[in-house]
Design an enzyme around this catalytic site. Sequence first.
Site, PDB file in Angstrom:
ATOM      1  N   ARG B 244     -52.607  12.149  -4.968  1.00 37.46           N
ATOM      2  CA  ARG B 244     -51.977  11.757  -5.497  1.00 37.46           C
ATOM      3  C   ARG B 244     -52.168  10.240  -6.435  1.00 37.46           C
ATOM      4  NH1 ARG B 244     -46.517  12.169  -4.632  1.00 37.46           N
ATOM      5  NH2 ARG B 244     -46.162   9.739  -4.551  1.00 37.46           N
ATOM      6  N   HIS B 248     -44.664  10.210  -7.904  1.00 38.84           N
ATOM      7  CA  HIS B 248     -44.782  11.439  -8.198  1.00 38.84           C
ATOM      8  C   HIS B 248     -44.335  11.893  -9.451  1.00 38.84           C
ATOM      9  CE1 HIS B 248     -42.683  15.097  -7.664  1.00 38.84           C
ATOM     10  NE2 HIS B 248     -42.243  15.849  -7.926  1.00 38.84           N
ATOM     11  N   TYR B 257     -42.474   4.408  -0.062  1.00 36.98           N
ATOM     12  CA  TYR B 257     -43.154   5.359   1.381  1.00 36.98           C
ATOM     13  C   TYR B 257     -44.390   5.282   1.447  1.00 36.98           C
ATOM     14  CZ  TYR B 257     -43.965   8.216  -2.698  1.00 36.98           C
ATOM     15  OH  TYR B 257     -43.839   9.301  -4.215  1.00 36.98           O
TER      16      TYR B 257
END
Lengths: 327, 325
Positions: B244, B248, B257
């Site tokens: 990705r 998100h 993160y």
Amino acid sequence: MPMMSYIDAVTTALREEMERDERVFILGEDVGKRGGVFRATAGLYEQFGEARVLDTPLTESAIVGVAIGAAAYGMRPVAEIQFADFIFPATNQIISEAAKLYYRSNGTWKCPLVIRAPYGGGVHGALYHSQSVEKIFAGVPGLQIVMPSTPYDVKGLLKSAIRSDNPILFFEHKRCYRLIKDEVPQEDYTIPIGKADLKREGSDVTVITYGLPVHLTLEAAKDLEKEGISTHVLDLRTLVPLDREAVVEAAVKTGKVLVIHEDNKTGGFGGEVVATIAEEALFDLDAPIQRLCGPDVPAMPYNPILEKEFMLNKDKIANAIRELAEF
Amino acid sequence: MHRQRGLTDEQVVEMYRYMLLARKLDERLWLLNRAGKIPFTISCQGQEGIQVGAAFALDREKDWICPYYRDLALVLAFGQTVRDNMLAAFAKAEDPNSGGRQMPGHYGDTRYRILSGSSPVTTQVLHAVGIAYAGKLEQKDFVVLTSCGEGSSNQGDWHEACNFAGVHQLPVVFMVENNQYAISVPLEKQVAGENIAARANGYGFPGIQVDGNDPLAVYQAVKEAVDRARSGNGPTLIEAITYRLLPHSSDDDDRSYRSNEEVEMAKKKDGLLVFRNYLLENKLWTEQQDQELLAQIMEEINEATAYAEAAPHPNPTDLYKHVYV
Ligand SMILES: Cc1ncc(C[n+]2csc(CCOP(=O)(O)OP(=O)(O)O)c2C)c(N)n1
Ligand SMILES: [Mg+2]
């Protein structure tokens, strides 16, 4: 007119609708070869074959989720949840999907789905085979909830539910299955969803109820008649959409209202009925509205003394009506 | 290479066009979000190759899809337009997915057999199985493809769907777009065994891992799955492995993160760039054509943005419509 049991009315409606419309099919646990653990689908597997009377894996979310997919495609699935107590694994599919598909797609995808489930106690079913679950779904717009009390209503309402383009929860009181018999016409007929039924005319107290307590109330009313108390009894038959007009009319008739259901009191559907009357007919009342419901304990125990204590019966209902009549 | 897989030169160029279209549209949606014009966007960036590879393996005239929120390239390849998606981004009345009711990325379009989806992950996977079962009852020969992320493949509905489809040998392709993260939680904390394809063993059908940065490999894997499904041999699970590239969603900050280095490394393997180079190296495409295509796409996006921004909102009273049929 032949006498028919409540459960035979379920089977009859299913059979006739499957004969009438190829798109109707049944899916659930043990519905095929076994004909259902209550035998509601008895004989259908033999008549329609295993593809249309589908024994699914033991997965409630899949039963409902697969049915939703098939319904969106254009079929008319009738999903059976073996006991209403086990509908909870499918709650997400019911509330997030079935209830919202039509709305969220701006009216472009429909969900013509019926979910049948036996509910209710008095059969030594203990905590997890006795529950009433209607309150969980009654506040979810997009769903309709039908809860018939008689074989005649079962046949007519189940047919309407199957023909409807809306997702419908069809809750069958399992104590009624073999207990309640009725004259059911052989012809095809439907009963409109959302129409209550006046079971008995009376002038002293109005009882508004649905499911098994309809019968208990009618028995109580017969006894009370001898004491000179006249009871007016309305069977809701459909919780959603609620027949508000019939509710208000029945309340106004006597000015004294008792709302009865087996589901526990707090958060139960009776609150909605009471609120409707309070909103629309408060000044026609002659007494505070009363509710007689299952107690607010987590569920119905197995022990017969405790089960009896939980369940409604003719005497509890008669007492409640008497008290209200005397008010 | 693509010819061995049964794709013509024109088809691979067309695949590239959809990938670039999705990427540029996705970039514009982020810009609009950052400019405060749309409240939310969720990204397909890095996953276009998976989606276009899968779309081309399907019969886009009769097969069905139950996609998830990252499948912008998939729905474009299935027939939705840039304008359709802009209307959804601006939540306008004319949005064909939901009339502006749902967040962007919640696809649904009766015209192209794209089933309307919701937010709770993997509910659509069961719907795909239901559509496939309906097809079987009606003796149709369409296939249903349904997709989700790797984190979502832990949901009960996903497993119930695989098992159901396995038992009844239904024509479903389960595609997991493994982009290494479920919001902030990495694959190793998400999936025991770290191999999603292997989960198919438990359900009695093949599970295939494929390089999600290679649209041709995805095409081939999905094509085999589709052929198997259409010929009555049941479902397949495809795990397409990728990364990705963006946070998100527009509400996420991925710096908390994962490292910038990790993201930069992944960008070098971006399927869009790899595929573009493949076309250039094989003389199927030129820099000049690329520039022309880009200009054409940007024009389409500009036009759609202007159209959607100016399009009317629903009326307040539309709130009450379509509760019941
Ligand atoms: C049932 C449910 N739980 C939580 C969420 C919130 N949520 C949305 S996406 C997401 C992560 C999904 O990750 P993955 O499946 O890997 O898909 P990706 O977003 O990486 O493509 C979460 C936790 C949700 N939408 N549904
Ligand atoms: Mg992921």
